[in-house]
Write an enzyme that holds these catalytic residues in place. Structure first.
Site, PDB file in Angstrom:
ATOM      1  N   MET A  30       0.856  -1.193   0.000  1.00  0.00           N
ATOM      2  CA  MET A  30       0.000   0.000   0.000  1.00  0.00           C
ATOM      3  C   MET A  30       0.892   1.244   0.000  1.00  0.00           C
ATOM      4  O   MET A  30       0.461   2.330   0.387  1.00  0.00           O
ATOM      5  CB  MET A  30      -0.924  -0.009   1.222  1.00  0.00           C
ATOM      6  CG  MET A  30      -1.866  -1.218   1.202  1.00  0.00           C
ATOM      7  SD  MET A  30      -3.415  -0.959   2.080  1.00  0.00           S
ATOM      8  CE  MET A  30      -2.822  -0.659   3.726  1.00  0.00           C
ATOM      9  N   GLY A  36      11.141  -3.169   5.278  1.00  0.00           N
ATOM     10  CA  GLY A  36      10.417  -4.447   5.225  1.00  0.00           C
ATOM     11  C   GLY A  36      10.007  -4.753   3.789  1.00  0.00           C
ATOM     12  O   GLY A  36      10.246  -5.851   3.263  1.00  0.00           O
ATOM     13  N   HIS A  37       9.407  -3.754   3.131  1.00  0.00           N
ATOM     14  CA  HIS A  37       9.027  -3.943   1.721  1.00  0.00           C
ATOM     15  C   HIS A  37      10.267  -4.219   0.870  1.00  0.00           C
ATOM     16  O   HIS A  37      10.246  -5.050  -0.032  1.00  0.00           O
ATOM     17  CB  HIS A  37       8.345  -2.683   1.173  1.00  0.00           C
ATOM     18  CG  HIS A  37       7.066  -2.327   1.848  1.00  0.00           C
ATOM     19  ND1 HIS A  37       6.920  -1.189   2.606  1.00  0.00           N
ATOM     20  CD2 HIS A  37       5.861  -2.950   1.883  1.00  0.00           C
ATOM     21  CE1 HIS A  37       5.680  -1.121   3.071  1.00  0.00           C
ATOM     22  NE2 HIS A  37       5.018  -2.176   2.657  1.00  0.00           N
ATOM     23  N   GLN A  61     -10.231  -2.569   2.508  1.00  0.00           N
ATOM     24  CA  GLN A  61      -9.740  -3.197   3.738  1.00  0.00           C
ATOM     25  C   GLN A  61      -9.720  -2.243   4.932  1.00  0.00           C
ATOM     26  O   GLN A  61      -9.186  -2.573   5.978  1.00  0.00           O
ATOM     27  CB  GLN A  61      -8.374  -3.847   3.510  1.00  0.00           C
ATOM     28  CG  GLN A  61      -7.215  -2.900   3.260  1.00  0.00           C
ATOM     29  CD  GLN A  61      -5.957  -3.655   2.845  1.00  0.00           C
ATOM     30  OE1 GLN A  61      -5.840  -4.115   1.731  1.00  0.00           O
ATOM     31  NE2 GLN A  61      -5.013  -3.794   3.767  1.00  0.00           N
ATOM     32  N   GLN A 148       5.913 -11.411   7.352  1.00  0.00           N
ATOM     33  CA  GLN A 148       5.427 -12.153   8.516  1.00  0.00           C
ATOM     34  C   GLN A 148       4.798 -11.214   9.551  1.00  0.00           C
ATOM     35  O   GLN A 148       4.045 -11.648  10.408  1.00  0.00           O
ATOM     36  CB  GLN A 148       6.591 -12.958   9.120  1.00  0.00           C
ATOM     37  CG  GLN A 148       6.330 -13.622  10.451  1.00  0.00           C
ATOM     38  CD  GLN A 148       5.230 -14.691  10.387  1.00  0.00           C
ATOM     39  OE1 GLN A 148       4.910 -15.199   9.316  1.00  0.00           O
ATOM     40  NE2 GLN A 148       4.655 -15.014  11.526  1.00  0.00           N
ATOM     41  N   ASP A 150       2.428  -9.203   9.189  1.00  0.00           N
ATOM     42  CA  ASP A 150       0.981  -9.387   9.065  1.00  0.00           C
ATOM     43  C   ASP A 150       0.704 -10.886   9.056  1.00  0.00           C
ATOM     44  O   ASP A 150       0.297 -11.460   8.040  1.00  0.00           O
ATOM     45  CB  ASP A 150       0.487  -8.718   7.788  1.00  0.00           C
ATOM     46  CG  ASP A 150       0.704  -7.222   7.832  1.00  0.00           C
ATOM     47  OD1 ASP A 150       0.069  -6.561   8.663  1.00  0.00           O
ATOM     48  OD2 ASP A 150       1.561  -6.721   7.081  1.00  0.00           O
ATOM     49  N   ARG A 187       2.625   2.500   9.343  1.00  0.00           N
ATOM     50  CA  ARG A 187       1.872   3.238  10.369  1.00  0.00           C
ATOM     51  C   ARG A 187       2.778   3.785  11.480  1.00  0.00           C
ATOM     52  O   ARG A 187       2.327   4.612  12.271  1.00  0.00           O
ATOM     53  CB  ARG A 187       0.775   2.363  10.973  1.00  0.00           C
ATOM     54  CG  ARG A 187      -0.377   2.137  10.004  1.00  0.00           C
ATOM     55  CD  ARG A 187      -1.579   1.510  10.674  1.00  0.00           C
ATOM     56  NE  ARG A 187      -2.751   1.533   9.828  1.00  0.00           N
ATOM     57  CZ  ARG A 187      -3.142   0.522   9.036  1.00  0.00           C
ATOM     58  NH1 ARG A 187      -2.442  -0.590   8.993  1.00  0.00           N
ATOM     59  NH2 ARG A 187      -4.221   0.636   8.286  1.00  0.00           N
TER      60      ARG A 187
HETATM   61  O1  PAF Z   1      -0.034  -5.843   3.640  1.00  0.00           O
HETATM   62  C1  PAF Z   1      -0.464  -4.899   2.943  1.00  0.00           C
HETATM   63  O2  PAF Z   1       0.193  -3.869   2.743  1.00  0.00           O
HETATM   64  C2  PAF Z   1      -1.850  -5.006   2.330  1.00  0.00           C
HETATM   65  O3  PAF Z   1      -2.743  -5.643   3.190  1.00  0.00           O
HETATM   66  C3  PAF Z   1      -1.834  -5.688   0.953  1.00  0.00           C
HETATM   67  C4  PAF Z   1      -1.378  -7.124   1.044  1.00  0.00           C
HETATM   68  C5  PAF Z   1      -0.926  -4.913   0.014  1.00  0.00           C
HETATM   69  C6  PAF Z   1      -3.246  -5.682   0.371  1.00  0.00           C
HETATM   70  O4  PAF Z   1      -3.741  -4.389   0.209  1.00  0.00           O
END
Ligand code: PAF
Length: 279
Positions: A30, A36-37, A61, A148, A150, A187
């Site tokens: 997002m 992490g990404h 979501q 992990q 999430d 966040r």
């Molecule tokens: O983990 C996230 O950033 C979101 O839940 C995802 C998997 C991109 C779905 O919108």
């Protein structure tokens, strides 16, 4: 690096890549990208011929009163990071193209989606599963990368992949943490200095849980109590849940054993943070 905004256009390219036998890796995000990404992108870059990163703040979501509007959006920085990470394609759709008028199909992963985070965020995982299925279909990903951190999301997506026989492999990558132990999250940007200081208790509480188990305590209730006592010493901490659960079914366990997931969600002011460890 190419940027696609329309699902149909990206779909055509993805189809061509498949015909050429290329292995497509997807990192769904997002945005507000952090280390992490980037660790997901590095893994995908190693394993795949074509690396697609999607950046889409998915309205489906977020519940009413949640942070959809103020969710950090840092597109210029994100694109620079993607370029640096040698991403091939960034998918940057608009809401109207993902959920066009008349859209009315959603994926519900029953049971799993209403536990833990799902209990306080009803509909959240329905929105997650729906967008992730759409992203898998649009990008025709061979491998998709998730964090992990999430943990519940990862379990739910794995279930969906199994239940719908989706031709995609999942890689769940370890939690990236700041040096002081705070799990990285987009966040975290909301946290004031004092919130952030107090939030360090989360990784310490998980460490305490692990320590107690390693020293012979296996009664989940007792471990959870000690963790809660530690967390609630921080004045700003409001516990949503602390749980010791089976890492696949997400059901609470009474007796802790290796492989159990210790997961928590705690609010500091208005910021809700999640973290977990596998024992
Ligand atoms: O983990 C996230 O950033 C979101 O839940 C995802 C998997 C991109 C779905 O919108």
């Amino acid at each position: 690096m190419r940027i696609f905004r329309l699902p149909g256009k990206l779909g055509v390219i993805a189809g061509k890549l498949k015909l050429k036998g290329k292995r497509v890796g997807l990192v769904p995000t997002m945005g507000a990208l952090h280390d992490g990404h980037l660790s997901l992108m590095r893994a995908a870059r190693r394993e795949c011929d074509c690396l697609i990163v999607s950046i889409f703040v998915n309205p489906a979501q977020f519940g009413a009163g949640e942070d959809f509007k103020k969710y950090p959006r840092k597109l210029t920085k994100d694109l620079a990071l993607c370029r640096k990470a040698k991403v091939d394609i960034v998918f940057l759709p608009e809401s109207r193209d993902i959920y066009p008028e008349g859209f009315c199909s959603f994926v519900e992963v029953k049971g799993l989606g209403s536990l833990l985070c799902g209990a306080t965020r009803p509909g959240h995982f329905r929105g997650v599963a729906t967008i992730v299925l759409k992203l898998f279909n649009i990008t025709r990903a061979d491998i998709a990368y998730f964090g992990q951190k999430d943990a519940q999301q990862a379990v739910i997506i794995s279930r969906m992949v199994k239940d719908f026989d989706l031709p995609v492999k999942l890689r769940i990558m370890p939690i990236a943490r700041d040096q002081d132990g705070l799990a990285l999250s987009s966040r975290n940007a909301y946290l004031g200095k004092e919130d952030r200081r107090q939030a360090l208790v989360l990784s310490r509480a998980l460490g305490l849980g692990r320590f107690l188990f390693e020293h012979g305590l296996t009664d989940a209730k007792k471990i959870l109590l000690r963790m809660r006592q530690l967390i609630t010493k921080q004045k700003k901490a409001a516990v949503d849940y602390i749980a010791i659960i089976d890492a696949e079914t997400l059901k609470p366990v009474k007796k802790v054993s290796r492989g159990c997931l210790v997961a928590l969600a705690v609010k500091f002011g208005k910021t809700r943070l999640i973290d977990n460890i596998i024992i």
